[in-house]
Scaffold this motif. Structure first.
Motif, PDB file in Angstrom:
ATOM      1  N   ILE A 201       0.180   1.669  -5.369  1.00 47.59           N
ATOM      2  CA  ILE A 201       0.279   0.890  -4.128  1.00 47.59           C
ATOM      3  C   ILE A 201       0.963   1.798  -3.104  1.00 47.59           C
TER       4      ILE A 201
ATOM      5  N   ASN B  23       8.723  -2.037   1.204  1.00 53.17           N
ATOM      6  CA  ASN B  23       7.579  -1.987   2.118  1.00 53.17           C
ATOM      7  C   ASN B  23       7.920  -1.330   3.458  1.00 53.17           C
TER       8      ASN B  23
ATOM      9  N   ASP C 276       3.940  -4.953  -7.534  1.00 52.36           N
ATOM     10  CA  ASP C 276       3.837  -5.713  -6.285  1.00 52.36           C
ATOM     11  C   ASP C 276       5.217  -6.111  -5.775  1.00 52.36           C
TER      12      ASP C 276
ATOM     13  N   TYR D 223       7.009  -3.076  -4.366  1.00 58.30           N
ATOM     14  CA  TYR D 223       6.458  -2.667  -3.071  1.00 58.30           C
ATOM     15  C   TYR D 223       6.939  -3.589  -1.936  1.00 58.30           C
ATOM     16  N   LYS D 224       7.053  -4.882  -2.236  1.00 54.57           N
ATOM     17  CA  LYS D 224       7.546  -5.813  -1.225  1.00 54.57           C
ATOM     18  C   LYS D 224       8.970  -5.460  -0.799  1.00 54.57           C
TER      19      LYS D 224
ATOM     20  N   LYS E 114       1.306  -4.696 -13.011  1.00 57.36           N
ATOM     21  CA  LYS E 114       0.897  -4.953 -11.624  1.00 57.36           C
ATOM     22  C   LYS E 114       1.834  -5.915 -10.887  1.00 57.36           C
TER      23      LYS E 114
END
Length: 648
Positions: free
Chosen positions: A102, A83, A76, A79-80, A72
């Protein structure tokens, strides 16, 4: 990558292969072509009609919760980074079930499908499913996908392996086909590599911890042992645990302990506690069956990092009805063992109480000797030759509590005896009634009890006649009745009626100076019962007793010594004769004193056990443990094991 950016060529190749049935396709990569061949026969139109397998997904998430927790943070971070590029990050298990995703909002708006499983078997060629099949990183683009719904996307995926190289899942980055980039494949590979390293580190620590406790877990004679991970999810259980709880290992794996073991104990509370908990009395409800037992919960740590828990379960056998152990008389003050000031003070107060007729309330934790004091008060009073009737208020069935306490006339209710039955208060008339666990009495019964205490009269159920009673009333509880009153769980007026003469019994941790006297007393008691000749305990055992908090108090100490007297192989009780939870506590104290890590300590124990088992033969020990002699010698030196002692 052939024609990776030319969707017209890819679209024609897809149409030729799947619609026209042409076999000789030269405009796609060989890996994609082989996947296309495997995908033939799968419906490429109706993706929405594929089964969602909700139950299988839930099971997979439980089974792979460690992988999810580890992956996870990396998802994250990915994804940042992406994004602003309309991408999504997905984690799947080795079967293709989606564990975590995500998703960018724009991708959701333009996507009309929800996939539960994206294995190649389900949806044909796609980066994540195909990556599982070939066990290699791969990027798929546009019409390289088998299913039409996926033709508008591009995905880069990389497989994830455990510490032994076994495939456990994959991570992928998906976006619109027009956003295709070779960099996303590198990002997926980097994330998979980072997850693998973290997963491998976790496995190594977990394996060492479990290996260190393997003897206790696998060869315990009576303890049920359940291993929990750091989140309280069950990772394994031994046979004793299965037998005690009436469950199978495979039915409880990867479930939260509080979902499996219902009942009187709040596991979430104990899991959050900073301290280990020992010998907690509990009634567990497993598959609608109540099981009385004692529970210990011990944290497993490595370098101060919480790795999980050991949950130990001992079935409470209940009262021992062996005729050889029944007492022929009630206890007296002479039976109370202790020379500490706090115990002497409690005895003096109890003696004063025994000379009057006031209601007496004994307060104290479980195992502090409330019944011992109640009987002693009766034995010292002018009622000593009259009945002593004890009532466990916590065990009274709600529907029958009134009839048990106050009696009933014949035919008073369905199932009642024709001749009726006298209640406990009538049985105790002239003597003493001991209301143990008074704090557990239902509110509906508390009102009736208050009336009896006030009027000193009882009326049987079904009767209009009252009967005068003359009894000394002694109540006892391990609950905080002050708090129960404030929470409206106990009647305030009943509390004040009972709380005329209060005796507070101290927990054993507050008078540990009495432990040697108690040890001698219980050893003598069980020597006579079991015809043994135990002379005492070792200094090491005594130190463990002094450093233990005794949540079960004197009863717990007695139970431990009863067991130890029977299993001891020498004239004194040693650490090895104690229950598992105390042996583990002794181990942890040794770790603290020697200032070595838990993993080193357990490794030292394993080495010493094997050296002793192999009659100090270093060559044989090294072979059995799969080590070179040089490695074994290095470990012996590092862990301060006496080399000469084991050399042949």
């Amino acid at each position: 990558m052939k024609h990776k950016n030319n969707r017209k060529i890819l679209a024609k190749a897809w149409h030729d292969f799947f619609i026209l049935g042409k076999e000789n396709i030269s405009d796609v990569d060989e890996i994609i072509l082989q996947s296309w061949k495997r995908s033939k026969g799968i419906d490429f139109e109706n993706l929405l009609n594929l089964p969602t397998d909700k139950e299988l997904i839930a099971n997979s998430k439980r089974k792979n919760h460690i992988l999810i927790d580890i992956a996870k943070p990396y998802m994250d971070d990915l994804y940042k980074i992406i994004n602003n590029t309309n991408f999504m990050v997905t984690l799947i298990d080795k079967e293709g079930y989606v564990l975590e995703a995500i998703v960018h909002p724009k991708l959701v708006e333009n996507t009309e499908f929800h996939l539960a499983n994206i294995s190649e078997d389900r949806v044909g060629t796609n980066a994540m499913g195909t990556c599982l099949y070939i066990n290699k990183p791969i990027q798929t683009y546009g019409e390289e996908h088998y299913h039409k719904t996926l033709h508008h996307f591009t995905t880069s995926a990389a497989p994830i392996h455990d510490g032994e190289g076994n495939l456990i899942g994959a991570i992928g980055i998906t976006g619109f086909a027009y956003d295709v980039s070779v960099h996303t494949l590198g990002m997926a590979i980097a994330a998979a590599y980072a997850i693998e390293n973290k997963y491998k580190l976790f496995q190594e620590k977990q394996n060492l911890l479990v290996k260190g406790y393997s003897n206790l877990i696998n060869y315990s004679t009576s303890d049920g042992v359940i291993i929990l991970d750091s989140e309280g999810k069950i990772t394994s259980a031994n046979k004793h645990a299965e037998n005690i709880l009436g469950i199978k290992n495979e039915d409880i794996l990867y479930k939260k302990v509080e979902e499996v073991l219902l009942g009187s104990i709040d596991f979430s509370k104990y899991l959050k506690s900073k301290e280990d908990r020992f010998n907690i009395k509990a009634v567990l409800n497993v598959n609608n069956k109540n099981i009385s037992c004692n529970i210990s919960l011990i944290k497993l740590k490595s370098d101060l990092e919480l790795m999980g828990y050991i949950l130990m379960i001992n079935k409470d056998q209940g009262p021992n009805i062996n005729i050889g152990r029944q007492r022929s008389r009630l206890y007296s003050f002479e039976d109370i063992v202790g020379e500490s000031n706090i115990i002497k003070e409690s005895i003096e107060i109890a003696k004063v109480a025994s000379n009057g007729n006031s209601n007496i309330l004994i307060l104290g934790e479980s195992g502090t000797g409330k019944e011992l004091f109640a009987q002693s008060i009766h034995s010292n009073s002018h009622r000593r030759n009259k009945p002593f009737v004890d009532v466990n208020c916590g065990a009274l069935p709600v529907g029958l509590a009134e009839s048990e306490l106050f009696g009933y006339e014949g035919g008073a209710y369905t199932g009642a005896r024709k001749e009726g039955q006298i209640g406990k208060f009538e049985m105790a008339n002239g003597g003493t009634i001991f209301l143990d666990e008074i704090g557990e009495l239902p509110l509906s019964i508390q009102a009736a009890l208050l009336r009896v205490i006030q009027e000193r009269k009882v009326r049987r159920i079904g009767s209009t006649k009252t009967i005068d009673i003359d009894v000394m009333i002694i109540a006892a509880t391990n609950r905080d009745l002050f708090e129960a009153v404030e929470q409206n769980l106990f009647r305030r007026d009943l509390f004040y009626r009972l709380n005329v003469f209060t005796i507070n019994l101290p927990p054993l941790r507050d008078h540990k100076e009495d432990i040697p006297l108690l040890i001698n007393h219980f050893i003598n008691k069980y020597n006579k019962l079991f015809n043994t000749k135990i002379e005492g305990v070792t200094e090491e055992v005594l130190n463990v007793f002094y450093n233990y908090d005794w949540p079960g108090n004197i009863r717990e100490l007695e139970n431990i010594l009863e067991r130890s007297v029977q299993v001891a192989n020498s004239k004194v009780i040693e650490i090895r004769d104690l229950p598992m939870y105390l042996r583990m506590k002794a181990d942890n104290e040794n770790i603290y004193k020697s200032n070595i890590s838990l993993l080193d300590f357990q490794e030292k124990k394993i080495l010493e056990e094997n050296l002793e088992k192999n009659k100090r033969n270093i060559k044989l020990t090294a072979e059995i443990l799969g080590l070179s002699r040089a490695t074994l010698y290095r470990k012996i030196s590092k862990l301060n094991i006496d080399v000469e002692r084991y050399r042949l």
